[in-house]
Write a protein that holds these residues in place. Structure first.
Motif, PDB file in Angstrom:
ATOM      1  N   GLY A   4       0.955  -1.668   0.176  1.00 28.64           N
ATOM      2  CA  GLY A   4      -0.294  -0.142  -0.052  1.00 28.64           C
ATOM      3  C   GLY A   4       1.294   1.315   0.478  1.00 28.64           C
ATOM      4  O   GLY A   4       2.214   1.146  -0.370  1.00 28.64           O
ATOM      5  N   ALA A   5       0.219   1.997   0.119  1.00 26.20           N
ATOM      6  CA  ALA A   5       0.867   3.940   0.094  1.00 26.20           C
ATOM      7  C   ALA A   5       1.387   3.557   0.778  1.00 26.20           C
ATOM      8  O   ALA A   5       3.130   4.181   1.113  1.00 26.20           O
ATOM      9  N   GLU A   6       1.370   3.205   2.617  1.00 25.93           N
ATOM     10  CA  GLU A   6       2.218   3.478   3.852  1.00 25.93           C
ATOM     11  C   GLU A   6       2.547   2.441   4.485  1.00 25.93           C
ATOM     12  O   GLU A   6       3.030   2.465   5.440  1.00 25.93           O
ATOM     13  N   GLU A   7       1.859   1.478   3.644  1.00 25.51           N
ATOM     14  CA  GLU A   7       2.389  -0.588   4.481  1.00 25.51           C
ATOM     15  C   GLU A   7       2.415  -1.710   3.524  1.00 25.51           C
ATOM     16  O   GLU A   7       1.594  -1.253   2.591  1.00 25.51           O
ATOM     17  N   ARG A   8       3.043  -2.534   3.887  1.00 24.47           N
ATOM     18  CA  ARG A   8       2.921  -3.689   3.168  1.00 24.47           C
ATOM     19  C   ARG A   8       1.942  -5.206   3.930  1.00 24.47           C
ATOM     20  O   ARG A   8       2.517  -4.887   5.559  1.00 24.47           O
ATOM     21  N   HIS A   9       0.982  -5.415   3.296  1.00 23.61           N
ATOM     22  CA  HIS A   9       0.913  -6.803   4.358  1.00 23.61           C
ATOM     23  C   HIS A   9       1.347  -8.317   3.643  1.00 23.61           C
ATOM     24  O   HIS A   9       1.111  -7.960   2.538  1.00 23.61           O
ATOM     25  N   LEU A  10       1.740  -9.001   4.435  1.00 19.86           N
ATOM     26  CA  LEU A  10       1.752 -10.047   4.437  1.00 19.86           C
ATOM     27  C   LEU A  10       0.682 -10.449   4.407  1.00 19.86           C
ATOM     28  O   LEU A  10      -0.163 -11.455   5.993  1.00 19.86           O
ATOM     29  N   PHE A  11       0.275 -12.175   3.822  1.00 12.55           N
ATOM     30  CA  PHE A  11      -0.713 -13.073   4.222  1.00 12.55           C
ATOM     31  C   PHE A  11      -0.115 -14.652   4.121  1.00 12.55           C
ATOM     32  O   PHE A  11       1.517 -14.787   3.029  1.00 12.55           O
ATOM     33  N   PHE A  12       0.113 -14.995   4.518  1.00 13.00           N
ATOM     34  CA  PHE A  12       0.656 -16.750   4.841  1.00 13.00           C
ATOM     35  C   PHE A  12      -1.039 -17.863   4.851  1.00 13.00           C
ATOM     36  O   PHE A  12      -2.062 -17.148   5.320  1.00 13.00           O
ATOM     37  N   LEU A  13      -0.128 -18.719   3.831  1.00  9.18           N
ATOM     38  CA  LEU A  13      -0.927 -19.950   3.694  1.00  9.18           C
ATOM     39  C   LEU A  13      -0.776 -21.410   4.642  1.00  9.18           C
ATOM     40  O   LEU A  13       0.282 -21.537   4.549  1.00  9.18           O
ATOM     41  N   ALA A  14      -1.445 -21.572   5.586  1.00 11.88           N
ATOM     42  CA  ALA A  14      -1.140 -22.679   6.564  1.00 11.88           C
ATOM     43  C   ALA A  14      -1.842 -23.403   6.520  1.00 11.88           C
ATOM     44  O   ALA A  14      -3.149 -23.651   6.708  1.00 11.88           O
ATOM     45  N   THR A  15      -1.287 -24.979   6.719  1.00  9.14           N
ATOM     46  CA  THR A  15      -2.562 -26.017   7.699  1.00  9.14           C
ATOM     47  C   THR A  15      -2.620 -25.964   9.523  1.00  9.14           C
ATOM     48  O   THR A  15      -1.168 -25.888   9.179  1.00  9.14           O
ATOM     49  N   ILE A  16      -3.492 -25.578   9.908  1.00  9.30           N
ATOM     50  CA  ILE A  16      -3.258 -25.956  11.429  1.00  9.30           C
ATOM     51  C   ILE A  16      -3.971 -27.129  11.935  1.00  9.30           C
ATOM     52  O   ILE A  16      -4.637 -27.630  11.179  1.00  9.30           O
ATOM     53  N   GLU A  17      -2.761 -27.727  12.072  1.00  6.82           N
ATOM     54  CA  GLU A  17      -3.220 -28.980  13.308  1.00  6.82           C
ATOM     55  C   GLU A  17      -3.201 -28.741  14.282  1.00  6.82           C
ATOM     56  O   GLU A  17      -4.392 -29.621  14.135  1.00  6.82           O
ATOM     57  N   SER A  18      -3.773 -27.905  15.223  1.00  7.39           N
ATOM     58  CA  SER A  18      -3.950 -28.079  15.592  1.00  7.39           C
ATOM     59  C   SER A  18      -4.508 -26.163  16.936  1.00  7.39           C
ATOM     60  O   SER A  18      -3.489 -25.381  16.295  1.00  7.39           O
ATOM     61  N   TRP A  19      -5.177 -26.254  17.757  1.00  7.79           N
ATOM     62  CA  TRP A  19      -5.416 -24.407  17.865  1.00  7.79           C
ATOM     63  C   TRP A  19      -5.796 -24.662  19.222  1.00  7.79           C
ATOM     64  O   TRP A  19      -6.314 -25.187  19.842  1.00  7.79           O
ATOM     65  N   ASP A  20      -4.784 -23.567  19.807  1.00  4.00           N
ATOM     66  CA  ASP A  20      -5.062 -23.245  21.523  1.00  4.00           C
ATOM     67  C   ASP A  20      -5.266 -22.220  21.959  1.00  4.00           C
ATOM     68  O   ASP A  20      -4.248 -21.356  21.581  1.00  4.00           O
ATOM     69  N   PRO A  21      -6.501 -21.560  21.899  1.00  5.97           N
ATOM     70  CA  PRO A  21      -6.564 -19.407  21.738  1.00  5.97           C
ATOM     71  C   PRO A  21      -6.073 -19.067  22.787  1.00  5.97           C
ATOM     72  O   PRO A  21      -5.985 -18.341  22.885  1.00  5.97           O
ATOM     73  N   ALA A  22      -4.837 -19.904  24.384  1.00  6.36           N
ATOM     74  CA  ALA A  22      -4.838 -19.579  25.174  1.00  6.36           C
ATOM     75  C   ALA A  22      -3.337 -18.839  25.015  1.00  6.36           C
ATOM     76  O   ALA A  22      -3.134 -18.145  25.645  1.00  6.36           O
ATOM     77  N   LYS A  23      -3.284 -19.619  24.309  1.00  7.58           N
ATOM     78  CA  LYS A  23      -1.254 -19.431  23.343  1.00  7.58           C
ATOM     79  C   LYS A  23      -1.925 -18.133  22.355  1.00  7.58           C
ATOM     80  O   LYS A  23      -0.100 -17.924  22.609  1.00  7.58           O
ATOM     81  N   ARG A  24      -2.531 -17.638  22.041  1.00 10.33           N
ATOM     82  CA  ARG A  24      -2.001 -16.509  20.767  1.00 10.33           C
ATOM     83  C   ARG A  24      -1.324 -15.485  21.960  1.00 10.33           C
ATOM     84  O   ARG A  24      -1.539 -14.995  23.226  1.00 10.33           O
ATOM     85  N   THR A  25      -0.650 -14.475  20.985  1.00 12.91           N
ATOM     86  CA  THR A  25      -0.064 -13.580  21.375  1.00 12.91           C
ATOM     87  C   THR A  25       0.389 -12.783  20.701  1.00 12.91           C
ATOM     88  O   THR A  25      -0.380 -12.606  19.370  1.00 12.91           O
ATOM     89  N   GLY A  26       0.267 -11.077  20.610  1.00 13.70           N
ATOM     90  CA  GLY A  26       0.219  -9.768  19.979  1.00 13.70           C
ATOM     91  C   GLY A  26      -0.662  -8.988  20.264  1.00 13.70           C
ATOM     92  O   GLY A  26      -1.654  -8.573  21.543  1.00 13.70           O
ATOM     93  N   PRO A  27       0.280  -7.752  20.065  1.00 13.58           N
ATOM     94  CA  PRO A  27      -0.684  -6.068  20.158  1.00 13.58           C
ATOM     95  C   PRO A  27      -1.842  -6.045  20.182  1.00 13.58           C
ATOM     96  O   PRO A  27      -3.030  -5.796  20.868  1.00 13.58           O
ATOM     97  N   GLU A  28      -2.499  -6.783  19.569  1.00 16.83           N
ATOM     98  CA  GLU A  28      -4.114  -7.267  18.960  1.00 16.83           C
ATOM     99  C   GLU A  28      -4.883  -7.476  20.571  1.00 16.83           C
ATOM    100  O   GLU A  28      -6.219  -7.409  20.375  1.00 16.83           O
TER     101      GLU A  28
END
Length: 85
Positions: A4-28
């Protein structure tokens, strides 16, 4: 990758084998004012992609066109991004 004009967005394709919402991290996840981030399973098909408001449109179009065959596409990473293969 979408530049974009001021930022770049990267998108990743992955297969999720397991998911634990309690282990999510990040400013969001650290700022309640940013809202909720909930996992939503969506079929990887044109109908599945059309059933949600997926952004950006370029990613939605790619997934709707190729469905689960998207995993068979050529590696679309830019040359500067290291390969995990």
């Amino acid at each position: 990758m979408i530049d974009g004009a001021e930022e770049r967005h990267l998108f990743f394709l992955a297969t999720i084998e397991s998911w634990d919402p309690a282990k999510r991290t990040g400013p969001e996840f650290a700022e309640p004012a940013r809202g909720e981030y909930l996992v939503q399973e969506v079929p990887l098909s044109a109908a599945g992609i059309a059933s949600i408001d997926l952004k950006p449109e370029q990613v939605a179009e790619l997934l709707a066109e190729h469905g689960s065959g998207v995993f068979e596409l050529a590696d679309l990473r830019p040359e500067w991004l290291p390969s995990a293969r």
